[in-house]
Scaffold this motif. Structure first.
Motif, PDB file in Angstrom:
ATOM      1  N   SER A 470      47.515  34.180  62.715  1.00  0.00           N
ATOM      2  CA  SER A 470      47.867  34.531  64.093  1.00  0.00           C
ATOM      3  C   SER A 470      49.026  35.515  64.184  1.00  0.00           C
ATOM      4  CB  SER A 470      48.225  33.261  64.863  1.00  0.00           C
ATOM      5  OG  SER A 470      49.345  32.616  64.258  1.00  0.00           O
ATOM      6  N   ALA A 471      49.490  36.019  63.046  1.00  0.00           N
ATOM      7  CA  ALA A 471      50.678  36.883  63.058  1.00  0.00           C
ATOM      8  C   ALA A 471      50.462  38.143  63.876  1.00  0.00           C
ATOM      9  CB  ALA A 471      51.061  37.245  61.622  1.00  0.00           C
ATOM     10  N   TRP A 472      49.215  38.673  63.866  1.00  0.00           N
ATOM     11  CA  TRP A 472      48.947  39.922  64.572  1.00  0.00           C
ATOM     12  C   TRP A 472      49.087  39.792  66.087  1.00  0.00           C
ATOM     13  CZ3 TRP A 472      45.043  39.325  68.009  1.00  0.00           C
ATOM     14  CH2 TRP A 472      44.109  38.312  67.763  1.00  0.00           C
ATOM     15  N   LYS A 473      49.108  38.563  66.612  1.00  0.00           N
ATOM     16  CA  LYS A 473      49.180  38.384  68.065  1.00  0.00           C
ATOM     17  C   LYS A 473      50.509  38.883  68.632  1.00  0.00           C
ATOM     18  CE  LYS A 473      45.851  34.608  68.330  1.00  0.00           C
ATOM     19  NZ  LYS A 473      45.573  33.214  68.733  1.00  0.00           N
ATOM     20  N   ALA A 474      51.521  39.003  67.786  1.00  0.00           N
ATOM     21  CA  ALA A 474      52.821  39.506  68.241  1.00  0.00           C
ATOM     22  C   ALA A 474      53.003  40.979  67.890  1.00  0.00           C
ATOM     23  CB  ALA A 474      53.938  38.683  67.601  1.00  0.00           C
ATOM     24  N   ALA A 475      51.900  41.659  67.594  1.00  0.00           N
ATOM     25  CA  ALA A 475      51.973  43.033  67.108  1.00  0.00           C
ATOM     26  C   ALA A 475      52.407  44.002  68.204  1.00  0.00           C
ATOM     27  CB  ALA A 475      50.610  43.456  66.567  1.00  0.00           C
ATOM     28  N   ASN A 476      53.051  45.080  67.771  1.00  0.00           N
ATOM     29  CA  ASN A 476      53.394  46.190  68.653  1.00  0.00           C
ATOM     30  C   ASN A 476      52.186  47.129  68.680  1.00  0.00           C
ATOM     31  OD1 ASN A 476      54.384  48.361  70.056  1.00  0.00           O
ATOM     32  ND2 ASN A 476      55.874  48.986  68.487  1.00  0.00           N
ATOM     33  N   LEU A 477      51.332  46.960  69.675  1.00  0.00           N
ATOM     34  CA  LEU A 477      50.085  47.715  69.724  1.00  0.00           C
ATOM     35  C   LEU A 477      50.289  49.186  70.035  1.00  0.00           C
ATOM     36  CD1 LEU A 477      47.871  45.079  71.583  1.00  0.00           C
ATOM     37  CD2 LEU A 477      48.125  45.456  69.122  1.00  0.00           C
ATOM     38  N   GLY A 478      51.485  49.542  70.428  1.00  0.00           N
ATOM     39  CA  GLY A 478      51.788  50.950  70.673  1.00  0.00           C
ATOM     40  C   GLY A 478      51.725  51.785  69.405  1.00  0.00           C
ATOM     41  N   ARG A 479      51.709  51.120  68.247  1.00  0.00           N
ATOM     42  CA  ARG A 479      51.626  51.851  66.976  1.00  0.00           C
ATOM     43  C   ARG A 479      50.210  52.363  66.705  1.00  0.00           C
ATOM     44  NH1 ARG A 479      55.513  51.050  63.153  1.00  0.00           N
ATOM     45  NH2 ARG A 479      54.471  52.853  62.199  1.00  0.00           N
ATOM     46  N   LEU A 480      49.255  51.948  67.495  1.00  0.00           N
ATOM     47  CA  LEU A 480      47.867  52.388  67.289  1.00  0.00           C
ATOM     48  C   LEU A 480      47.669  53.747  67.945  1.00  0.00           C
ATOM     49  CD1 LEU A 480      46.102  48.990  68.048  1.00  0.00           C
ATOM     50  CD2 LEU A 480      46.535  49.993  65.798  1.00  0.00           C
ATOM     51  N   GLN A 481      47.958  54.799  67.187  1.00  0.00           N
ATOM     52  CA  GLN A 481      47.963  56.144  67.757  1.00  0.00           C
ATOM     53  C   GLN A 481      46.980  57.097  67.086  1.00  0.00           C
ATOM     54  OE1 GLN A 481      52.042  57.393  67.539  1.00  0.00           O
ATOM     55  NE2 GLN A 481      52.737  55.874  69.041  1.00  0.00           N
ATOM     56  N   ALA A 482      46.339  56.653  66.007  1.00  0.00           N
ATOM     57  CA  ALA A 482      45.388  57.536  65.323  1.00  0.00           C
ATOM     58  C   ALA A 482      44.152  57.750  66.191  1.00  0.00           C
ATOM     59  CB  ALA A 482      44.986  56.916  63.979  1.00  0.00           C
ATOM     60  N   PRO A 483      43.537  58.939  66.131  1.00  0.00           N
ATOM     61  CA  PRO A 483      42.339  59.208  66.950  1.00  0.00           C
ATOM     62  C   PRO A 483      41.227  58.176  66.744  1.00  0.00           C
ATOM     63  CG  PRO A 483      43.152  61.245  66.006  1.00  0.00           C
ATOM     64  CD  PRO A 483      43.960  60.142  65.380  1.00  0.00           C
ATOM     65  N   VAL A 484      41.016  57.739  65.504  1.00  0.00           N
ATOM     66  CA  VAL A 484      39.954  56.767  65.253  1.00  0.00           C
ATOM     67  C   VAL A 484      40.278  55.432  65.914  1.00  0.00           C
ATOM     68  CG1 VAL A 484      40.928  55.926  63.066  1.00  0.00           C
ATOM     69  CG2 VAL A 484      38.451  55.794  63.468  1.00  0.00           C
ATOM     70  N   GLU A 485      41.593  55.116  66.017  1.00  0.00           N
ATOM     71  CA  GLU A 485      41.999  53.879  66.688  1.00  0.00           C
ATOM     72  C   GLU A 485      41.741  53.966  68.187  1.00  0.00           C
ATOM     73  OE1 GLU A 485      45.509  52.645  63.487  1.00  0.00           O
ATOM     74  OE2 GLU A 485      45.983  53.916  65.223  1.00  0.00           O
ATOM     75  N   SER A 486      42.020  55.134  68.744  1.00  0.00           N
ATOM     76  CA  SER A 486      41.761  55.338  70.167  1.00  0.00           C
ATOM     77  C   SER A 486      40.267  55.217  70.471  1.00  0.00           C
ATOM     78  CB  SER A 486      42.270  56.720  70.591  1.00  0.00           C
ATOM     79  OG  SER A 486      42.020  56.946  71.955  1.00  0.00           O
ATOM     80  N   ASP A 487      39.442  55.799  69.603  1.00  0.00           N
ATOM     81  CA  ASP A 487      37.989  55.733  69.788  1.00  0.00           C
ATOM     82  C   ASP A 487      37.491  54.291  69.708  1.00  0.00           C
ATOM     83  OD1 ASP A 487      37.898  58.463  70.021  1.00  0.00           O
ATOM     84  OD2 ASP A 487      37.219  58.824  67.970  1.00  0.00           O
ATOM     85  N   LEU A 488      38.030  53.542  68.762  1.00  0.00           N
ATOM     86  CA  LEU A 488      37.603  52.154  68.589  1.00  0.00           C
ATOM     87  C   LEU A 488      38.031  51.300  69.775  1.00  0.00           C
ATOM     88  CD1 LEU A 488      36.106  50.241  66.764  1.00  0.00           C
ATOM     89  CD2 LEU A 488      38.175  49.966  65.384  1.00  0.00           C
ATOM     90  N   LEU A 489      39.240  51.526  70.259  1.00  0.00           N
ATOM     91  CA  LEU A 489      39.720  50.801  71.440  1.00  0.00           C
ATOM     92  C   LEU A 489      38.834  51.082  72.652  1.00  0.00           C
ATOM     93  CD1 LEU A 489      43.534  51.382  70.944  1.00  0.00           C
ATOM     94  CD2 LEU A 489      42.438  49.141  71.061  1.00  0.00           C
ATOM     95  N   ARG A 490      38.453  52.346  72.822  1.00  0.00           N
ATOM     96  CA  ARG A 490      37.583  52.703  73.938  1.00  0.00           C
ATOM     97  C   ARG A 490      36.250  51.972  73.840  1.00  0.00           C
ATOM     98  NH1 ARG A 490      33.359  55.651  74.055  1.00  0.00           N
ATOM     99  NH2 ARG A 490      33.759  56.547  71.999  1.00  0.00           N
TER     100      ARG A 490
END
Length: 568
Positions: A470-490
């Protein structure tokens, strides 16, 4: 259930409000809607709105002036948490939109909160819906065409359940008519064949040869053997009604086993024969005659189906008193309506296309309040099974066709179900056995399942390194800035909408196409970036993203009735 509104929907709501604020006269226009699209060029942003071009003529303004008016109204709307910056006007009046980091990543929290329920909706409001599918004649084992019907029908039922409908799955057994007579005669012929082989009958004493149009598969010999073992006093099968009942029961049981192997269950079964024994066919005929939409010609009774859009009138009762095929179907669909299913979906092979207009015409002709266009139909085309580039035409047991059980035994349930729904149901399907068995990215189901398994492996390695699940639940999601990450989030944010569209359009293949796109993006992400990096903040953010992706893949596969393996 936690509610999640896709970004596309939120953008539409924001721009609907802004447009009406800028041009209040549009409130009276019932056709006014905001369409949000994904730009073909990702450099143009996450979404685009072309409403300015559409409304320019109505408002008698230049498209760019309309766009500027809409954007001028935006500051008065609380859109800061959704928009990264003020949208840009491009070309003659396109509005390009970039989402804020919060808007892009909020889907991760929504997925974590909803878990196995992410994508579910209450739009159906528990409305009862019947999905009738497979509905095979009990004259032999289920063939691959029935298998496609089972996969499509069951997936439709699952999708509707995910939308909040109360779904009843029904199997309509065609246990009456010429095909059942032929089944009975076929079993009787095999019973006499057994007596001849055992020397009990001499060749000259055999009453008749095997019927030319009889069912030839070895399964008929199996039924004859089982009948002889149970009814030693009727080894020649002289009791036709007893042979008929035994053969139908045996094949119903066999088809049930086929469906169990395919993980398809029905809530209820309906026998065509009951329509006759309960007088419902006669009642339907009387109702049609009373409606004034029938006439006599050539000794037959005709229904004026042309009154209801058919290309010509149809015979409903032949001169010998027997009914044509569509008449009992009309009676059957009346029972659906009377049982409270004001919405019904019937899944059929494309060869039944000709009966659709007749059944609907019959239901309208009765004038008992059934909605026009009832029921909804979903048609599937037949399947060509291939192995080594050559068509596989027959089964060892059924003889004349490939059975569903053959295919499941050969490639497994998951591959069979996925392949059956991955193409639009009314399109031809070549089922490549070699491809379905392969462990490669060319295999569509393997490709999606492997994406899920890959994420499981990353999570396992993280746990082995001392990380908490469960450690990722406290993650700083603002670090997800790569184009592939943006595409996956969409893509993840679109999951609820994709399910809603697939359910509304009765199109299971859209879910398979969506999962393939998510899997492709996950594999690209896996190959382009490392997840378990030394940067703890970035590592946890990426683990949060792939955990959300894993959940969506699992939920989507569940909608298709396909498993999500953790290891492959």
């Amino acid at each position: 259930m936690p509610h999640f509104e896709p970004n596309k929907v939120l953008i539409a709501q924001i721009f609907q409000t802004a447009t009406l604020k800028a041009f209040p006269q549009l409130a009276a226009d019932a056709s006014f809607t905001i369409e949000v699209e994904k730009p073909k060029n990702p450099d143009h942003g996450h979404f685009a709105v072309n409403s300015a071009l559409q409304l320019a003529k109505v408002l008698k303004l230049k498209p760019r002036d309309v766009a500027e008016g809409i954007l001028a109204a935006l500051p008065a709307i609380d859109a800061d948490s959704i928009l990264a910056q003020m949208p840009e006007i491009a070309g003659p009046g396109f509005i390009n939109i970039r989402l804020s980091a919060h808007a892009q990543t909020r889907v991760i929290g929504a997925i974590a909160a909803a878990g196995d329920s992410f994508g579910k909706s209450t739009v159906g409001a528990n409305e009862p819906v019947m999905v009738e599918f497979v509905s095979a004649n009990p004259t032999g084992p289920l063939h691959v065409g029935h298998g496609r019907a089972a996969a499509v029908g069951d997936t439709l039922a699952r999708l509707l359940e995910w939308q909040g409908y109360k779904v009843a799955r029904e199997f309509y057994y065609n246990d009456a008519g010429v095909q059942i007579d032929t089944l009975t005669i076929s079993v009787q012929a095999r019973l006499k064949e057994r007596l001849l082989k055992e020397g009990i009958l001499k060749a000259g004493e055999t009453p008749a040869p095997f019927p030319e149009n009889g069912y030839q598969g070895d399964y008929i010999r199996d039924i004859a053997a089982d009948y002889a073992a149970k009814y030693a006093d009727d080894l020649a099968g002289e009791n036709a009604e007893q042979v008929r009942a035994f053969a139908v029961a045996a094949l119903r049981h066999e088809q049930d086993l086929d469906l169990q192997a395919f993980a398809v269950k029905f809530d209820q079964y309906y026998l065509e024969s009951s329509l006759y024994s309960d007088g419902l066919v006669d009642k339907t005929v009387a109702g049609l005659k009373a409606s004034g939409h029938t006439y006599e010609e050539g000794g037959a009774t005709w229904l004026r189906t042309t009154t209801f859009g058919d290309d010509k009138d149809r015979v409903m009762q032949k001169s010998d008193g027997t009914y044509t095929y569509f008449l009992p179907d009309v009676a059957y669909h009346v029972t659906k309506w009377q049982r409270g299913f004001t919405r019904a979906i019937t899944e059929l092979g494309a060869d039944h296309h000709g009966t659709l207009a007749r059944v609907r015409a019959g239901l309208q002709a009765l004038n008992i309040g059934i909605t026009k266009g009832y029921p909804d139909y979903v048609l599937h085309q037949m399947i060509t099974v291939m192995r080594g580039g050559v068509e596989v035409k027959i089964s060892k047991r059924a003889g004349s066709y490939v059975t569903l059980r053959d295919l499941i035994d050969e490639v497994g349930r998951d591959a069979t179900r996925y392949f059956f729904v991955m193409r639009k149901s009314d399109s031809q399907l070549n089922f490549d056995i070699d491809l379905a068995k392969s462990k490669s990215e060319e295999n569509p189901v393997y490709y999606v399942q492997y994406a899920h398994a890959r994420i499981c492996r990353v999570q396992e390695l993280f746990a082995q390194s001392g990380g908490m699940e469960s450690a990722w639940k406290a993650a700083n999601l603002g670090r997800l800035q790569a184009p592939v990450e943006s595409d996956l989030l969409r893509l993840l944010a679109e999951f609820p909408e994709q399910l809603a569209i697939a359910a509304r359009e009765l199109a299971p293949h859209l879910v398979a196409a969506y999962l393939s796109e998510v899997a492709a993006k996950l594999h690209s992400y896996y190959n382009a970036e490392k997840f378990l990096v030394d940067d703890t903040e970035l590592k946890l953010a990426r683990l949060a993203l792939i955990a959300a992706t894993k959940q969506v893949l699992r939920n989507g596969l569940d909608c298709l009735g396909v498993s999500a393996p953790e290891k492959m």
